[in-house]
Write a protein that holds these residues in place. Structure first.
Motif, PDB file in Angstrom:
ATOM      1  N   GLY A  45      49.016  -0.844 -24.006  1.00 26.91           N
ATOM      2  CA  GLY A  45      47.640  -1.223 -23.714  1.00 26.91           C
ATOM      3  C   GLY A  45      46.842  -1.734 -24.898  1.00 26.91           C
ATOM      4  O   GLY A  45      45.659  -2.043 -24.767  1.00 26.91           O
ATOM      5  N   GLN A 127      50.642  -9.951 -29.809  1.00 25.68           N
ATOM      6  CA  GLN A 127      49.672  -9.990 -28.706  1.00 25.68           C
ATOM      7  C   GLN A 127      48.874  -8.694 -28.721  1.00 25.68           C
ATOM      8  O   GLN A 127      49.441  -7.605 -28.649  1.00 25.68           O
ATOM      9  CB  GLN A 127      50.419 -10.141 -27.375  1.00 25.68           C
ATOM     10  CG  GLN A 127      49.523 -10.259 -26.179  1.00 25.68           C
ATOM     11  CD  GLN A 127      50.337 -10.336 -24.904  1.00 25.68           C
ATOM     12  OE1 GLN A 127      51.072  -9.402 -24.571  1.00 25.68           O
ATOM     13  NE2 GLN A 127      50.217 -11.436 -24.195  1.00 25.68           N
ATOM     14  N   TRP A 128      47.578  -8.834 -28.822  1.00 28.62           N
ATOM     15  CA  TRP A 128      46.684  -7.684 -28.801  1.00 28.62           C
ATOM     16  C   TRP A 128      45.791  -7.758 -27.574  1.00 28.62           C
ATOM     17  O   TRP A 128      45.469  -8.835 -27.085  1.00 28.62           O
ATOM     18  CB  TRP A 128      45.804  -7.634 -30.042  1.00 28.62           C
ATOM     19  CG  TRP A 128      46.518  -7.201 -31.287  1.00 28.62           C
ATOM     20  CD1 TRP A 128      47.705  -6.561 -31.370  1.00 28.62           C
ATOM     21  CD2 TRP A 128      46.065  -7.374 -32.622  1.00 28.62           C
ATOM     22  NE1 TRP A 128      48.030  -6.322 -32.674  1.00 28.62           N
ATOM     23  CE2 TRP A 128      47.039  -6.815 -33.469  1.00 28.62           C
ATOM     24  CE3 TRP A 128      44.936  -7.945 -33.189  1.00 28.62           C
ATOM     25  CZ2 TRP A 128      46.913  -6.794 -34.849  1.00 28.62           C
ATOM     26  CZ3 TRP A 128      44.811  -7.937 -34.575  1.00 28.62           C
ATOM     27  CH2 TRP A 128      45.787  -7.362 -35.381  1.00 28.62           C
ATOM     28  N   TYR A 129      45.365  -6.580 -27.123  1.00 27.51           N
ATOM     29  CA  TYR A 129      44.398  -6.488 -26.029  1.00 27.51           C
ATOM     30  C   TYR A 129      43.006  -6.340 -26.629  1.00 27.51           C
ATOM     31  O   TYR A 129      42.811  -5.583 -27.573  1.00 27.51           O
ATOM     32  CB  TYR A 129      44.685  -5.269 -25.155  1.00 27.51           C
ATOM     33  CG  TYR A 129      45.969  -5.389 -24.369  1.00 27.51           C
ATOM     34  CD1 TYR A 129      45.951  -5.843 -23.056  1.00 27.51           C
ATOM     35  CD2 TYR A 129      47.187  -5.042 -24.925  1.00 27.51           C
ATOM     36  CE1 TYR A 129      47.124  -5.958 -22.324  1.00 27.51           C
ATOM     37  CE2 TYR A 129      48.363  -5.152 -24.207  1.00 27.51           C
ATOM     38  CZ  TYR A 129      48.323  -5.606 -22.908  1.00 27.51           C
ATOM     39  OH  TYR A 129      49.477  -5.724 -22.191  1.00 27.51           O
ATOM     40  N   LYS A 134      43.172  -7.243 -20.713  1.00 30.39           N
ATOM     41  CA  LYS A 134      42.841  -8.584 -21.208  1.00 30.39           C
ATOM     42  C   LYS A 134      43.486  -8.792 -22.578  1.00 30.39           C
ATOM     43  O   LYS A 134      43.118  -8.115 -23.541  1.00 30.39           O
ATOM     44  CB  LYS A 134      41.321  -8.779 -21.338  1.00 30.39           C
ATOM     45  CG  LYS A 134      40.564  -8.561 -20.058  1.00 30.39           C
ATOM     46  CD  LYS A 134      40.788  -9.728 -19.119  1.00 30.39           C
ATOM     47  CE  LYS A 134      39.920  -9.524 -17.878  1.00 30.39           C
ATOM     48  NZ  LYS A 134      40.146 -10.518 -16.885  1.00 30.39           N
ATOM     49  N   GLU A 135      44.447  -9.735 -22.646  1.00 30.20           N
ATOM     50  CA  GLU A 135      45.151  -9.980 -23.899  1.00 30.20           C
ATOM     51  C   GLU A 135      44.500 -11.123 -24.671  1.00 30.20           C
ATOM     52  O   GLU A 135      44.078 -12.106 -24.096  1.00 30.20           O
ATOM     53  CB  GLU A 135      46.619 -10.379 -23.652  1.00 30.20           C
ATOM     54  CG  GLU A 135      47.406  -9.456 -22.784  1.00 30.20           C
ATOM     55  CD  GLU A 135      47.334  -9.831 -21.315  1.00 30.20           C
ATOM     56  OE1 GLU A 135      46.862 -10.934 -20.984  1.00 30.20           O
ATOM     57  OE2 GLU A 135      47.739  -8.993 -20.500  1.00 30.20           O
TER      58      GLU A 135
END
Length: 166
Positions: A45, A127-129, A134-135
């Motif tokens: 997450g 890839q970060w949220y 929502k990325e």
């Protein structure tokens, strides 16, 4: 009267070489180890490894432009890197607030140029949220160096400008 500082900050280009090396090493690892378009959670997450490709620039700007953008972004990155290299030659070696961000931008920009010229696209994999579910668009080490360098140029330029005005 000589206007070039001696010694100049061109030694900081070694940092650019380190950024390029780390960037290319990480992308080789990604190509050998990560499946395409599949999120591999590192911290559920919050952070994924996510192998994807970008034929455009930040946020896939011009990604669907038909191919000319590869040369446009290559020429742009080489031009900006050349200008920053010229500025490094006119910067005092000890002026890290100016030299460090220039070197980071040069290394990041040229790291992505290598991708464009070898693969025809940039390899992204971090890839970060930013919100649950929502990325943020995937990015890479070169992108981090460019963004960090650009922030440094803006911040140190702003603070140095205030200092000179006072």
């Amino acid at each position: 009267m000589n206007k070039h500082p001696k010694p100049n900050a061109l030694i900081w280009l070694l940092l650019s070489v380190v950024v390029i090396g780390l960037d290319q090493w990480s992308k080789a690892w990604v190509l050998a180890s990560l499946p395409e378009y599949t999120a591999i959670p590192v911290i559920e997450g919050f952070w994924n490894w996510y192998r994807t490709y970008n034929t455009g620039a930040a946020f896939s700007f011009l990604a669907d432009a038909g191919g000319w953008q590869l040369w446009f972004f290559t020429v742009l990155a080489v031009g900006i890197s050349s200008l920053l290299g010229f500025w490094l030659s006119r910067t005092a070696r000890g002026d890290w607030r100016q030299a460090l961000p220039y070197a980071l931008v040069i290394g990041g920009a040229l790291g992505n140029v290598i991708d464009r010229q070898i693969h025809g696209h940039v390899i992204d994999f971090i890839q970060w949220y930013y919100w649950p579910g929502k990325e943020w668009p995937a990015f890479n080490i070169a992108d981090c160096a460019v963004v960090g360098g650009a922030i440094g140029i803006a911040l140190f330029g702003l603070f140095d400008g205030k200092k000179k005005a006072a």
